[in-house]
Structures are given as C-alpha cells and as structure tokens.
Motif scaffolding. Structure first.
Motif, PDB file in Angstrom:
ATOM      1  N   THR A 109       0.827  -1.207   0.000  1.00 51.26           N
ATOM      2  CA  THR A 109       0.000   0.000   0.000  1.00 51.26           C
ATOM      3  C   THR A 109       0.861   1.257   0.000  1.00 51.26           C
ATOM      4  O   THR A 109       0.585   2.216  -0.729  1.00 51.26           O
ATOM      5  CB  THR A 109      -0.944   0.005   1.219  1.00 51.26           C
ATOM      6  OG1 THR A 109      -1.833  -1.113   1.127  1.00 51.26           O
ATOM      7  CG2 THR A 109      -1.768   1.290   1.266  1.00 51.26           C
ATOM      8  N   ALA A 110       1.919   1.257   0.813  1.00 45.59           N
ATOM      9  CA  ALA A 110       2.796   2.427   0.882  1.00 45.59           C
ATOM     10  C   ALA A 110       3.477   2.680  -0.458  1.00 45.59           C
ATOM     11  O   ALA A 110       3.589   3.825  -0.908  1.00 45.59           O
ATOM     12  CB  ALA A 110       3.840   2.233   1.980  1.00 45.59           C
ATOM     13  N   MET A 111       3.944   1.616  -1.115  1.00 48.71           N
ATOM     14  CA  MET A 111       4.562   1.783  -2.437  1.00 48.71           C
ATOM     15  C   MET A 111       3.588   2.426  -3.415  1.00 48.71           C
ATOM     16  O   MET A 111       3.938   3.354  -4.156  1.00 48.71           O
ATOM     17  CB  MET A 111       5.017   0.429  -2.978  1.00 48.71           C
ATOM     18  CG  MET A 111       6.218  -0.170  -2.292  1.00 48.71           C
ATOM     19  SD  MET A 111       6.674  -1.755  -3.057  1.00 48.71           S
ATOM     20  CE  MET A 111       8.006  -2.283  -1.985  1.00 48.71           C
ATOM     21  N   ARG A 112       2.357   1.932  -3.430  1.00 45.65           N
ATOM     22  CA  ARG A 112       1.361   2.439  -4.376  1.00 45.65           C
ATOM     23  C   ARG A 112       0.982   3.889  -4.058  1.00 45.65           C
ATOM     24  O   ARG A 112       0.670   4.666  -4.964  1.00 45.65           O
ATOM     25  CB  ARG A 112       0.116   1.552  -4.354  1.00 45.65           C
ATOM     26  CG  ARG A 112       0.363   0.133  -4.866  1.00 45.65           C
ATOM     27  CD  ARG A 112      -0.930  -0.658  -4.954  1.00 45.65           C
ATOM     28  NE  ARG A 112      -0.711  -2.047  -5.306  1.00 45.65           N
ATOM     29  CZ  ARG A 112      -0.534  -2.487  -6.556  1.00 45.65           C
ATOM     30  NH1 ARG A 112      -0.555  -1.618  -7.562  1.00 45.65           N
ATOM     31  NH2 ARG A 112      -0.351  -3.780  -6.797  1.00 45.65           N
ATOM     32  N   LYS A 113       0.993   4.262  -2.796  1.00 47.10           N
ATOM     33  CA  LYS A 113       0.650   5.639  -2.426  1.00 47.10           C
ATOM     34  C   LYS A 113       1.749   6.618  -2.815  1.00 47.10           C
ATOM     35  O   LYS A 113       1.468   7.747  -3.213  1.00 47.10           O
ATOM     36  CB  LYS A 113       0.377   5.727  -0.919  1.00 47.10           C
ATOM     37  CG  LYS A 113      -0.968   5.161  -0.491  1.00 47.10           C
ATOM     38  CD  LYS A 113      -1.210   5.380   0.987  1.00 47.10           C
ATOM     39  CE  LYS A 113      -2.590   4.931   1.404  1.00 47.10           C
ATOM     40  NZ  LYS A 113      -2.826   5.151   2.868  1.00 47.10           N
ATOM     41  N   VAL A 114       2.997   6.193  -2.678  1.00 44.96           N
ATOM     42  CA  VAL A 114       4.108   7.088  -3.015  1.00 44.96           C
ATOM     43  C   VAL A 114       4.224   7.259  -4.520  1.00 44.96           C
ATOM     44  O   VAL A 114       4.371   8.367  -5.033  1.00 44.96           O
ATOM     45  CB  VAL A 114       5.427   6.565  -2.415  1.00 44.96           C
ATOM     46  CG1 VAL A 114       6.603   7.436  -2.867  1.00 44.96           C
ATOM     47  CG2 VAL A 114       5.348   6.554  -0.887  1.00 44.96           C
ATOM     48  N   MET A 115       4.167   6.142  -5.260  1.00 41.82           N
ATOM     49  CA  MET A 115       4.208   6.192  -6.725  1.00 41.82           C
ATOM     50  C   MET A 115       3.180   5.202  -7.277  1.00 41.82           C
ATOM     51  O   MET A 115       3.464   4.005  -7.377  1.00 41.82           O
ATOM     52  CB  MET A 115       5.617   5.879  -7.248  1.00 41.82           C
ATOM     53  CG  MET A 115       6.570   7.060  -7.179  1.00 41.82           C
ATOM     54  SD  MET A 115       8.022   6.918  -8.266  1.00 41.82           S
ATOM     55  CE  MET A 115       9.122   5.949  -7.240  1.00 41.82           C
ATOM     56  N   PRO A 116       1.985   5.669  -7.625  1.00 46.66           N
ATOM     57  CA  PRO A 116       0.916   4.773  -8.085  1.00 46.66           C
ATOM     58  C   PRO A 116       1.177   4.142  -9.450  1.00 46.66           C
ATOM     59  O   PRO A 116       0.624   3.082  -9.749  1.00 46.66           O
ATOM     60  CB  PRO A 116      -0.311   5.696  -8.153  1.00 46.66           C
ATOM     61  CG  PRO A 116       0.022   6.863  -7.279  1.00 46.66           C
ATOM     62  CD  PRO A 116       1.504   7.040  -7.404  1.00 46.66           C
ATOM     63  N   LEU A 117       1.984   4.764 -10.283  1.00 51.46           N
ATOM     64  CA  LEU A 117       2.122   4.310 -11.664  1.00 51.46           C
ATOM     65  C   LEU A 117       2.898   3.004 -11.836  1.00 51.46           C
ATOM     66  O   LEU A 117       2.489   2.142 -12.614  1.00 51.46           O
ATOM     67  CB  LEU A 117       2.774   5.417 -12.503  1.00 51.46           C
ATOM     68  CG  LEU A 117       2.754   5.247 -14.024  1.00 51.46           C
ATOM     69  CD1 LEU A 117       1.337   5.082 -14.545  1.00 51.46           C
ATOM     70  CD2 LEU A 117       3.428   6.449 -14.702  1.00 51.46           C
ATOM     71  N   PRO A 118       4.015   2.782 -11.145  1.00 58.62           N
ATOM     72  CA  PRO A 118       4.789   1.563 -11.381  1.00 58.62           C
ATOM     73  C   PRO A 118       4.030   0.286 -11.005  1.00 58.62           C
ATOM     74  O   PRO A 118       3.178   0.285 -10.117  1.00 58.62           O
ATOM     75  CB  PRO A 118       6.017   1.738 -10.475  1.00 58.62           C
ATOM     76  CG  PRO A 118       6.114   3.190 -10.232  1.00 58.62           C
ATOM     77  CD  PRO A 118       4.703   3.686 -10.211  1.00 58.62           C
ATOM     78  N   SER A 119       4.403  -0.799 -11.677  1.00 58.12           N
ATOM     79  CA  SER A 119       3.839  -2.108 -11.356  1.00 58.12           C
ATOM     80  C   SER A 119       4.363  -2.576  -9.996  1.00 58.12           C
ATOM     81  O   SER A 119       5.536  -2.402  -9.679  1.00 58.12           O
ATOM     82  CB  SER A 119       4.238  -3.113 -12.438  1.00 58.12           C
ATOM     83  OG  SER A 119       3.936  -4.433 -12.053  1.00 58.12           O
ATOM     84  N   VAL A 120       3.470  -3.152  -9.177  1.00 56.42           N
ATOM     85  CA  VAL A 120       3.842  -3.702  -7.876  1.00 56.42           C
ATOM     86  C   VAL A 120       3.448  -5.176  -7.849  1.00 56.42           C
ATOM     87  O   VAL A 120       2.324  -5.525  -8.206  1.00 56.42           O
ATOM     88  CB  VAL A 120       3.157  -2.958  -6.716  1.00 56.42           C
ATOM     89  CG1 VAL A 120       3.556  -3.574  -5.379  1.00 56.42           C
ATOM     90  CG2 VAL A 120       3.512  -1.478  -6.740  1.00 56.42           C
ATOM     91  N   GLN A 121       4.370  -6.029  -7.453  1.00 62.91           N
ATOM     92  CA  GLN A 121       4.107  -7.466  -7.404  1.00 62.91           C
ATOM     93  C   GLN A 121       4.644  -8.052  -6.107  1.00 62.91           C
ATOM     94  O   GLN A 121       5.475  -7.442  -5.426  1.00 62.91           O
ATOM     95  CB  GLN A 121       4.766  -8.178  -8.602  1.00 62.91           C
ATOM     96  CG  GLN A 121       4.247  -7.737  -9.962  1.00 62.91           C
ATOM     97  CD  GLN A 121       4.972  -8.433 -11.097  1.00 62.91           C
ATOM     98  OE1 GLN A 121       5.725  -9.387 -10.890  1.00 62.91           O
ATOM     99  NE2 GLN A 121       4.758  -7.959 -12.314  1.00 62.91           N
ATOM    100  N   ARG A 122       4.147  -9.236  -5.792  1.00 59.81           N
ATOM    101  CA  ARG A 122       4.650  -9.984  -4.655  1.00 59.81           C
ATOM    102  C   ARG A 122       5.291 -11.274  -5.171  1.00 59.81           C
ATOM    103  O   ARG A 122       4.727 -11.959  -6.018  1.00 59.81           O
ATOM    104  CB  ARG A 122       3.537 -10.338  -3.678  1.00 59.81           C
ATOM    105  CG  ARG A 122       2.835  -9.137  -3.071  1.00 59.81           C
ATOM    106  CD  ARG A 122       1.806  -9.578  -2.053  1.00 59.81           C
ATOM    107  NE  ARG A 122       1.015  -8.461  -1.563  1.00 59.81           N
ATOM    108  CZ  ARG A 122       0.116  -8.545  -0.580  1.00 59.81           C
ATOM    109  NH1 ARG A 122      -0.104  -9.727  -0.002  1.00 59.81           N
ATOM    110  NH2 ARG A 122      -0.549  -7.479  -0.200  1.00 59.81           N
ATOM    111  N   ARG A 123       6.458 -11.577  -4.633  1.00 56.23           N
ATOM    112  CA  ARG A 123       7.149 -12.805  -5.012  1.00 56.23           C
ATOM    113  C   ARG A 123       7.363 -13.629  -3.755  1.00 56.23           C
ATOM    114  O   ARG A 123       8.032 -13.192  -2.818  1.00 56.23           O
ATOM    115  CB  ARG A 123       8.491 -12.483  -5.675  1.00 56.23           C
ATOM    116  CG  ARG A 123       9.262 -13.717  -6.132  1.00 56.23           C
ATOM    117  CD  ARG A 123      10.590 -13.306  -6.741  1.00 56.23           C
ATOM    118  NE  ARG A 123      11.360 -14.464  -7.175  1.00 56.23           N
ATOM    119  CZ  ARG A 123      12.600 -14.408  -7.647  1.00 56.23           C
ATOM    120  NH1 ARG A 123      13.210 -13.226  -7.749  1.00 56.23           N
ATOM    121  NH2 ARG A 123      13.234 -15.492  -8.012  1.00 56.23           N
ATOM    122  N   GLN A 124       6.769 -14.807  -3.732  1.00 59.12           N
ATOM    123  CA  GLN A 124       6.859 -15.657  -2.552  1.00 59.12           C
ATOM    124  C   GLN A 124       8.207 -16.352  -2.486  1.00 59.12           C
ATOM    125  O   GLN A 124       8.677 -16.917  -3.480  1.00 59.12           O
ATOM    126  CB  GLN A 124       5.749 -16.698  -2.559  1.00 59.12           C
ATOM    127  CG  GLN A 124       5.641 -17.494  -1.268  1.00 59.12           C
ATOM    128  CD  GLN A 124       5.355 -16.606  -0.062  1.00 59.12           C
ATOM    129  OE1 GLN A 124       4.510 -15.713  -0.117  1.00 59.12           O
ATOM    130  NE2 GLN A 124       6.074 -16.839   1.035  1.00 59.12           N
TER     131      GLN A 124
END
Length: 259
Positions: A109-124
């Motif tokens: 959530t913090a990543m998306r709030k600071v810069m909404p445009l870049p792709s965000v993913q989770r890697r297990q």
C-alpha cells in the motif's frame, strides 16, 4: 511476429501513432499485446524516436505525494529493503516475513501511495514475501541507495527527507520497527514477602548493524519523547531497547506489534 499481414501491422501502427494504447490495439485487432508492443518498439526505432517511459516520480515531476506513506516506506527500506538498479532491471524490494501478512499489505500500500504508476508485485520466497515495485525512479526518492550493504556505507537523510521525517516521526519509527524491530514480552522474578514471583513486561527492540541507521532511529525516538537504551550482545551494540513503561505505552499507541 511475422504471422500477420503488412496491412494489419500498418493498421496497428497507425492506431498507436494516434495515441491508442497497446492494450486497446491488441483487443481491437485480436493480436497478442507482446506483438503490438514489439511493433510499437520497431516503429519508434525506425523513426529515431526516443521513448521515455511515463513517470509519477515526486522528485522528477515535483508533484505532491503522500508524505506519511513515504516516511513509513523509508523506514521499511532502511531496515529490510533494497533497490536493484541495473541496465535492464530497476525495482524496490521490501522483504516481509510470512508471519506478518498485515505488514506485507502495508508495504504494498505504501509503495502504491508514493508512486501509483509503477507495477507492484509480490514474489513468494521461503518464509517471506518480497514486495517489489518496478521503476528506476526509486533511486530518486531513496538517494541512500548505493553499492554494497547499508552498514558498510554512510547513510544520511537529505534535507528534504529529514523535513518529512520531522513532520511525520511516528510513521518513520513505525517503518523502522516493522522492518528491523519487534515487540516482545520480557520476564523477571522478584522476592515478595519471602515468595518469588514472576513478572512480565513488554519491551521494544530495534536491531540494525548500521550505526547511521540506529542513530536515525534513536534521534527520532528522542524527539517524540521515547526513552531508549543501547543493548549490546557480546561486543556489538546493534540493539536499541525501549523498556520504560511510559515509553512502551507511547510505542504501543503509535507503532504497535507487527501483525
């Protein structure tokens, strides 16, 4: 790439030059998005057009951004984060233990709030999730990035970063303790009226090998009225301890345990 007629490719390129997105062109013509993207790349290359990816980087665009989210993310980055900045790969990674799913959500959530445009993913990964945001511009907002481990180089905040931390100190402390800290229950025994009784009390720890990062943490704790001590394990003074009742109460109010 070569299974489509020249007329279809020409139609696709014409649409893209008119501003139609790759996704829309692909859906309209029934062509894979990868093929459309390749055609766009080839068309730009032939015309000598320099492609500059769009960005919402606060540093590069001078746009307003979420300061509390940034301060929390800064704490996470200084603790368990790193930036990969290579020729073909750029991303910010925050590592979060699987035991704290709420922390994983908050990092994303913090990543998306600071810069909404870049792709965000989770890697297990084994025992943890790597939350990744893909853009080279994380080096703009986190100038502490550099070669090698953080504890092997100087870590200092830029004046504009310090100003944000001063305005939102608890978010910074929360990020630091959510990354390299913990809330535990200590216990001791006391002799009362001839009988030994067990007493339990909560305590916060922040552990980091970087002298600079520990100082950023301790200085900010002092500013908000939290009393702390340095606790050495062996000869290494890597631990900041918060144990006094009033200070623990402040930490419980503004930071709390990981979840």
């Amino acid at each position: 790439m070569n299974d489509y007629s020249p007329s279809i490719r020409h139609h696709a390129v014409t649409l893209m030059r008119q501003g139609v997105t790759n996704r829309d062109v692909a859906e309209l013509l029934g062509i894979p998005r990868g093929t459309v993207g390749w055609w766009r790349h080839q068309d730009r290359k032939q015309r000598g057009e320099l492609f500059v990816p769009p960005t919402d980087c606060p540093s590069c665009t001078s746009r307003a951004f979420d300061h509390p989210a940034y301060t929390y993310l800064l704490g996470l980055y200084l603790g368990d984060g790193h930036i990969v900045s290579k020729t073909k790969q750029h991303h910010l990674s925050i590592f979060c233990a699987d035991a704290w799913p709420g922390l994983i959500d908050e990092a994303e959530t913090a990543m998306r709030k600071v810069m909404p445009l870049p792709s965000v993913q989770r890697r297990q990964k084994t025992g943890c999730a790597e939350v990744k945001s893909y853009t080279k511009h994380w080096t703009c907002v986190f100038p502490q990035h550099g070669p090698g481990k953080k504890h092997d180089r100087v870590i200092a905040l830029e004046p504009w970063q310090q100003s944000i931390v001063d305005a939102h100190p608890w978010e910074f402390i929360r990020g630091l303790f959510h990354s390299d800290g913990c809330r535990i229950t200590n216990w001791t025994t006391r002799l009362v009226a001839g009988e030994r009784k067990r007493y339990e009390y909560p305590r916060y720890f922040f552990t980091n090998k970087s002298d600079d990062i520990r100082k950023l943490c301790s200085d900010t704790l002092t500013k908000v009225g939290v009393e702390w001590t340095t606790l050495a394990r062996g000869s290494d003074p890597f631990n900041i301890s918060v144990a006094r009742r009033a200070s623990v109460a402040l930490m419980d109010k503004h930071v709390g345990p990981k979840y």
